[in-house]
Design a protein around this motif. Structure first.
Motif, PDB file in Angstrom:
ATOM      1  N   THR A   1       1.007  -1.103  -0.192  1.00  0.00           N
ATOM      2  CA  THR A   1       0.098  -0.049  -0.093  1.00  0.00           C
ATOM      3  C   THR A   1       0.718   1.160  -0.673  1.00  0.00           C
ATOM      4  N   SER A   2       2.376   1.049  -0.100  1.00  0.00           N
ATOM      5  CA  SER A   2       2.848   2.451  -0.160  1.00  0.00           C
ATOM      6  C   SER A   2       3.490   2.812  -1.069  1.00  0.00           C
ATOM      7  N   ASN A   3       3.351   1.444  -2.338  1.00  0.00           N
ATOM      8  CA  ASN A   3       3.643   1.201  -3.989  1.00  0.00           C
ATOM      9  C   ASN A   3       2.121   1.943  -4.394  1.00  0.00           C
ATOM     10  N   ASN A   4       1.494   3.725  -4.901  1.00  0.00           N
ATOM     11  CA  ASN A   4       0.774   4.233  -5.546  1.00  0.00           C
ATOM     12  C   ASN A   4      -0.028   2.871  -6.008  1.00  0.00           C
ATOM     13  N   ASN A   5       0.643   2.283  -7.759  1.00  0.00           N
ATOM     14  CA  ASN A   5      -0.301   0.704  -8.145  1.00  0.00           C
ATOM     15  C   ASN A   5      -0.694   0.638  -7.444  1.00  0.00           C
TER      16      ASN A   5
ATOM     17  N   LEU B   1      -1.449   0.286  -4.379  1.00  0.00           N
ATOM     18  CA  LEU B   1      -2.575   1.103  -3.322  1.00  0.00           C
ATOM     19  C   LEU B   1      -3.862   1.556  -4.043  1.00  0.00           C
ATOM     20  N   GLU B   2      -4.426   1.951  -4.879  1.00  0.00           N
ATOM     21  CA  GLU B   2      -5.651   1.941  -5.458  1.00  0.00           C
ATOM     22  C   GLU B   2      -6.584   0.520  -5.542  1.00  0.00           C
TER      23      GLU B   2
ATOM     24  N   ASN C   1      -2.311   3.774   5.193  1.00  0.00           N
ATOM     25  CA  ASN C   1      -2.171   4.018   3.458  1.00  0.00           C
ATOM     26  C   ASN C   1      -3.513   4.384   3.005  1.00  0.00           C
TER      27      ASN C   1
ATOM     28  N   TYR D   1      -5.014   6.946   2.414  1.00  0.00           N
ATOM     29  CA  TYR D   1      -4.636   7.944   1.519  1.00  0.00           C
ATOM     30  C   TYR D   1      -5.351   8.700   0.098  1.00  0.00           C
ATOM     31  N   LYS D   2      -5.512   9.730   0.030  1.00  0.00           N
ATOM     32  CA  LYS D   2      -6.279  10.216  -0.952  1.00  0.00           C
ATOM     33  C   LYS D   2      -7.585  10.177  -1.330  1.00  0.00           C
TER      34      LYS D   2
END
Length: 150
Positions: free
Chosen positions: A72-76, A78-79, A138, A141-142
């Motif tokens: 979850t620290s990696n944007n790819n 995370l979503e 995480n 996040y956003k």
């Protein structure tokens, strides 16, 4: 299983050498890892008893949490994991239960846990609550929907 998760953790941490194919594999396996964490998160609560300090299921769950934190620290990834059904709720419930377990008796989840020797510092559950908080952060996040749930 713990060793396999540790190897996966090293690979997930190494962001420079991850190819797009490997990233695709991580995303596909993220569902499996999140599901395993959801199923086994209660095993960590067995670590409140000194006799269960070597509980294999609990150790696997701790490593699963570590891997999920890194994913979850990696944007790819995370979503994908932010939308995984029930993962956020499971993390919050587990955090509540570990916090409650720490308040009921002096154990590895107690906030004022007195560290008296090397053995206790090396306990695998040390930092479990902070990793749960990291995962929750995480996942929020956003992501307004997850933020509203928390």
């Amino acid at each position: 299983r713990v060793t396999l998760l540790e190897l996966l953790m090293v690979k997930v941490n190494d962001k420079n050498s991850v190819t797009s194919e490997e990233l695709e594999v991580f995303v596909r396996h993220a569902d499996f890892l999140a599901g395993c964490f959801q199923e086994n998160c209660g095993a960590v609560l067995k670590l409140t008893a000194a006799a269960d300090a070597e509980n294999e299921e609990a150790l696997v769950t701790i490593r699963l949490l570590d891997v999920l934190c890194e994913m979850t620290s990696n944007n790819n990834q995370l979503e994908h994991l932010q939308a995984f059904p029930g993962l956020l709720e499971t993390a919050i419930d587990t955090l509540r239960l570990t916090h409650l377990a720490g308040k009921q008796a002096v154990n590895v989840f107690t906030a004022t846990h007195a560290v008296t020797g090397q053995e206790e510092i090396a306990h695998p559950a040390v930092g479990f609550k902070s990793h749960l908080i990291r995962l929750i952060g995480n996942l929020c996040y956003k992501n307004k929907e997850n933020q509203d749930k928390v």
